[in-house]
Design a protein around this motif. Structure first.
Motif: not given
Length: 406
Positions: A157-166, A187-196
């Motif tokens: 799903a392109g998750g590796l690229d999005d990890l790099k792009k945060k 969950r989107a808000a939680r992941f954004a806040g938790t992961l920065g």
């Protein structure tokens, strides 16, 4: 679709960082001829050099096959049929690969797939391939697999690229995916806040449009999500995302409107969330009653004073204000009765800190709810710079009790 595959030398995920229980499940499945992956947030966190709080397994074995394969297995759930494989002190949640949401759900029975009127998935037990399962997941960074067979990372799903792009990016059309499960917006808000991370613009705009769909989410699931928000270790950052997206209103309707009336009121909330983050980083356990008493504390004090001004006794005002707010909130977030009673006790016990004569302090300290009430009293005294002499009195009394116990 050909996935991106990172072979073992090209990534940092090591078996030594995966729980021994999860490793046992993976190898048992592999030895039985099944495909077995660590899936979702565990892979994401390992790639980010974070410590996953749990490890989920995805496999082509069906729930019934899993039950036969593992004596320590318990099948749970109706909406999503899952296997909980039980180890001492740990549960490895194991799910069968799932297929896409069918365009014509009538081809399936109610026991396998069903949606509600607005497109929310009510039951989903249609099994599929690893690729289909990955593309059914909520966000690209949660759709990564770790393959125990060759120790590779698999990305459909392109998750590796999005990890790099945060970036937190929804898989598929955000409006459709949030309609299927509105809790994904939280969950989107939680992941954004938790992961920065940032929330990708299309997903962010969709959350702002669809936030009112949270009203259709199961209130019991909302309670679970709120606990995660309060005690994820990044509660302050998550709160700021909830506020930016407007999600606070459907989650905590009356409370959020009260905050909007005076932005200075956010000061208390922010400081409570910072305190929770400090407790989380110190690996301290906090009762759910404290988790709900602190953030809403100043709002409860406001409601209590309103009732006192109208002629209620302090005791009645406290019980009616706290229970009225939290029970009303149960329409969206089902706070258990026990937690509501705990919050009531914490707030009602605040007046007892004013009574320092005779044997009352010693008797109060021996009660079950003293420590939770003291945590609130100590925090509010420091935030509002009030009751400093009383705080010193109770702090010294507690220290004396600890010394005697030693």
């Amino acid at each position: 679709m050909e996935p991106t595959i990172l072979k073992r030398p090209d990534h940092n995920v090591s078996r030594k960082n995966i729980s021994s229980a999860a490793i046992k499940v993976l190898y048992r499945l592999k030895d039985e001829g099944c495909t077995a992956y660590i899936a979702g947030g565990g892979v994401r966190d390992l790639l980010l050099n974070r410590n996953p709080k749990d490890f989920d397994v995805a496999t082509d074995a069906t729930p019934e096959q899993l039950r036969k394969m593992f004596k320590n297995c318990r099948l749970v759930g109706r909406r999503f049929r899952l296997a909980h494989i039980l180890f001492r002190g740990e549960i490895i949640e194991t799910a069968t690969f799932r297929a896409p949401v069918p365009e014509d759900e009538t081809i399936h029975s109610d026991n396998t797939f069903r949606t509600g009127e607005e497109g929310m998935v009510m039951r989903d037990n249609v099994f599929g391939t690893p690729e289909e399962d990955a593309l059914r997941r909520d966000f690209t960074v949660n759709a990564l697999f770790y393959n125990i067979a060759d120790f590779s990372i698999i990305d459909y799903a392109g998750g590796l690229d999005d990890l790099k792009k945060k970036i937190i990016r929804v898989i598929g059309d955000p409006d459709t995916r949030f309609a299927e499960d509105p809790v994904r917006m939280i969950r989107a808000a939680r992941f954004a806040g938790t992961l920065g991370f940032e929330i990708e613009k299309e997903a962010y705009d969709s959350i702002c449009r669809n936030k009112d769909k949270l009203a259709s989410a199961a209130s019991s699931r909302m309670y679970e999500e709120v606990q995660k928000l309060f005690f994820c270790g990044h509660a302050k950052a998550v709160f700021q995302w909830l506020e930016r997206t407007g999600l606070l209103h459907p989650m905590f309707h009356d409370f959020s409107h009260w905050l909007d009336e005076d932005k200075a009121r956010q000061g208390w909330v922010i400081q409570t969330l910072e305190q929770m983050d400090r407790w989380r980083k110190a690996n301290l356990r906090v009762h759910p009653g404290v988790l709900f008493a602190l953030p809403f504390g100043e709002y409860h004090e406001f409601l209590i004073q309103q009732l006192i001004d109208k002629g209620s006794s302090p005791h009645d005002a406290t019980r009616n204000a706290v229970q009225g707010h939290l029970r009303g909130m149960c329409e969206n977030v089902r706070v258990p009765k026990q937690v509501i009673y705990q919050v009531c006790d914490i707030m009602a016990n605040q007046s007892r800190f004013q009574k320092t004569q005779g044997k009352r302090p010693q008797r109060f300290m021996q009660t079950k709810g003293f420590l939770d009430a003291f945590l609130y009293f100590k925090f509010s005294a420091k935030v509002h710079n009030r009751n400093q002499e009383l705080l010193e009195f109770w702090t010294n009394l507690r220290q004396q009790k600890v010394k005697k116990a030693e």
